[in-house]
Motif scaffolding. Structure first.
Motif, PDB file in Angstrom:
ATOM      1  N   GLU A  32      -0.099  -4.019  -8.607  1.00  0.00           N
ATOM      2  CA  GLU A  32      -0.786  -3.254  -7.931  1.00  0.00           C
ATOM      3  C   GLU A  32      -1.918  -4.142  -7.164  1.00  0.00           C
ATOM      4  O   GLU A  32      -2.054  -3.643  -5.860  1.00  0.00           O
ATOM      5  N   ALA A  33      -1.792  -5.459  -7.264  1.00  0.00           N
ATOM      6  CA  ALA A  33      -2.404  -5.831  -6.869  1.00  0.00           C
ATOM      7  C   ALA A  33      -1.533  -6.706  -5.434  1.00  0.00           C
ATOM      8  O   ALA A  33      -2.567  -6.812  -4.257  1.00  0.00           O
ATOM      9  N   LYS A  34      -0.893  -6.875  -5.953  1.00  0.00           N
ATOM     10  CA  LYS A  34       0.162  -7.639  -4.442  1.00  0.00           C
ATOM     11  C   LYS A  34       0.497  -6.390  -3.460  1.00  0.00           C
ATOM     12  O   LYS A  34       0.458  -6.511  -2.243  1.00  0.00           O
ATOM     13  N   LYS A  35       0.471  -4.552  -4.004  1.00  0.00           N
ATOM     14  CA  LYS A  35       0.993  -3.839  -3.111  1.00  0.00           C
ATOM     15  C   LYS A  35      -0.593  -3.978  -1.873  1.00  0.00           C
ATOM     16  O   LYS A  35      -1.133  -3.785  -1.351  1.00  0.00           O
ATOM     17  N   MET A  36      -1.630  -3.738  -2.838  1.00  0.00           N
ATOM     18  CA  MET A  36      -3.042  -3.717  -2.310  1.00  0.00           C
ATOM     19  C   MET A  36      -3.293  -4.818  -1.332  1.00  0.00           C
ATOM     20  O   MET A  36      -3.478  -4.591  -0.037  1.00  0.00           O
ATOM     21  N   PHE A  37      -3.365  -6.816  -1.217  1.00  0.00           N
ATOM     22  CA  PHE A  37      -2.854  -7.420  -0.641  1.00  0.00           C
ATOM     23  C   PHE A  37      -2.163  -7.108   0.972  1.00  0.00           C
ATOM     24  O   PHE A  37      -2.378  -7.918   2.025  1.00  0.00           O
ATOM     25  N   GLU A  38      -0.446  -6.329   0.242  1.00  0.00           N
ATOM     26  CA  GLU A  38       0.277  -6.596   1.204  1.00  0.00           C
ATOM     27  C   GLU A  38      -0.470  -5.475   2.502  1.00  0.00           C
ATOM     28  O   GLU A  38       0.385  -5.439   3.584  1.00  0.00           O
ATOM     29  N   SER A  39      -1.048  -4.435   2.143  1.00  0.00           N
ATOM     30  CA  SER A  39      -0.847  -3.292   2.971  1.00  0.00           C
ATOM     31  C   SER A  39      -2.127  -4.058   3.198  1.00  0.00           C
ATOM     32  O   SER A  39      -2.576  -3.862   4.980  1.00  0.00           O
ATOM     33  N   ALA A  40      -3.201  -4.484   3.022  1.00  0.00           N
ATOM     34  CA  ALA A  40      -3.930  -4.846   3.553  1.00  0.00           C
ATOM     35  C   ALA A  40      -3.970  -5.916   5.286  1.00  0.00           C
ATOM     36  O   ALA A  40      -4.182  -6.146   5.711  1.00  0.00           O
ATOM     37  N   ALA A  41      -2.982  -6.911   4.331  1.00  0.00           N
ATOM     38  CA  ALA A  41      -2.780  -7.793   5.410  1.00  0.00           C
ATOM     39  C   ALA A  41      -1.491  -7.029   6.692  1.00  0.00           C
ATOM     40  O   ALA A  41      -2.007  -7.426   7.753  1.00  0.00           O
ATOM     41  N   GLN A  42      -1.314  -5.583   6.557  1.00  0.00           N
ATOM     42  CA  GLN A  42      -0.539  -5.080   7.254  1.00  0.00           C
ATOM     43  C   GLN A  42      -1.362  -4.476   8.159  1.00  0.00           C
ATOM     44  O   GLN A  42      -1.459  -4.583   9.242  1.00  0.00           O
ATOM     45  N   THR A  43      -2.552  -4.531   7.318  1.00  0.00           N
ATOM     46  CA  THR A  43      -3.687  -2.554   8.586  1.00  0.00           C
ATOM     47  C   THR A  43      -4.174  -3.930   9.850  1.00  0.00           C
ATOM     48  O   THR A  43      -4.093  -4.005  10.591  1.00  0.00           O
ATOM     49  N   THR A  44      -4.382  -5.863   8.721  1.00  0.00           N
ATOM     50  CA  THR A  44      -5.123  -6.719   9.520  1.00  0.00           C
ATOM     51  C   THR A  44      -3.843  -7.352  11.028  1.00  0.00           C
ATOM     52  O   THR A  44      -4.482  -7.314  11.627  1.00  0.00           O
ATOM     53  N   GLN A  45      -2.628  -7.125  10.653  1.00  0.00           N
ATOM     54  CA  GLN A  45      -1.670  -7.421  11.553  1.00  0.00           C
ATOM     55  C   GLN A  45      -1.983  -7.030  13.163  1.00  0.00           C
ATOM     56  O   GLN A  45      -1.926  -6.794  13.385  1.00  0.00           O
ATOM     57  N   THR A  46      -2.225  -4.994  12.356  1.00  0.00           N
ATOM     58  CA  THR A  46      -2.492  -4.113  13.446  1.00  0.00           C
ATOM     59  C   THR A  46      -3.479  -4.619  14.081  1.00  0.00           C
ATOM     60  O   THR A  46      -3.629  -4.151  15.328  1.00  0.00           O
ATOM     61  N   VAL A  47      -4.286  -4.638  13.330  1.00  0.00           N
ATOM     62  CA  VAL A  47      -6.022  -5.368  13.867  1.00  0.00           C
ATOM     63  C   VAL A  47      -5.737  -5.986  15.110  1.00  0.00           C
ATOM     64  O   VAL A  47      -5.791  -6.822  16.404  1.00  0.00           O
TER      65      VAL A  47
END
Length: 68
Positions: A32-47
């Motif tokens: 669950e934490a892995k998915k959260m970190f991956e999602s946050a990293a993808q969002t950050t990449q967009t920014v």
């Protein structure tokens, strides 16, 4: 500090945060934490991409900002 240098400093901070999030995703065993970190990293990449676009725009409009 000029707007150009502030934007570039922000970009560097965003890239650092993204790298940290990716690292956390690799290190955790909790799925669950892995998915959260991956999602946050993808969002950050967009920014990051959006801010990089703005940096290019600033450099084209104001050549003195290149290389900072």
């Amino acid at each position: 500090m000029t707007v150009g240098s502030q934007v570039k400093t922000t970009l560097a901070s965003l890239k650092s945060a993204q790298a940290s999030l990716e690292s956390f995703a690799l290190e955790t065993q909790n799925q669950e934490a892995k998915k959260m970190f991956e999602s946050a990293a993808q969002t950050t990449q967009t920014v990051v991409q959006q801010v990089e676009s703005r940096v290019q725009q600033l450099e084209n409009e104001e050549p003195q900002f290149k290389g900072f």
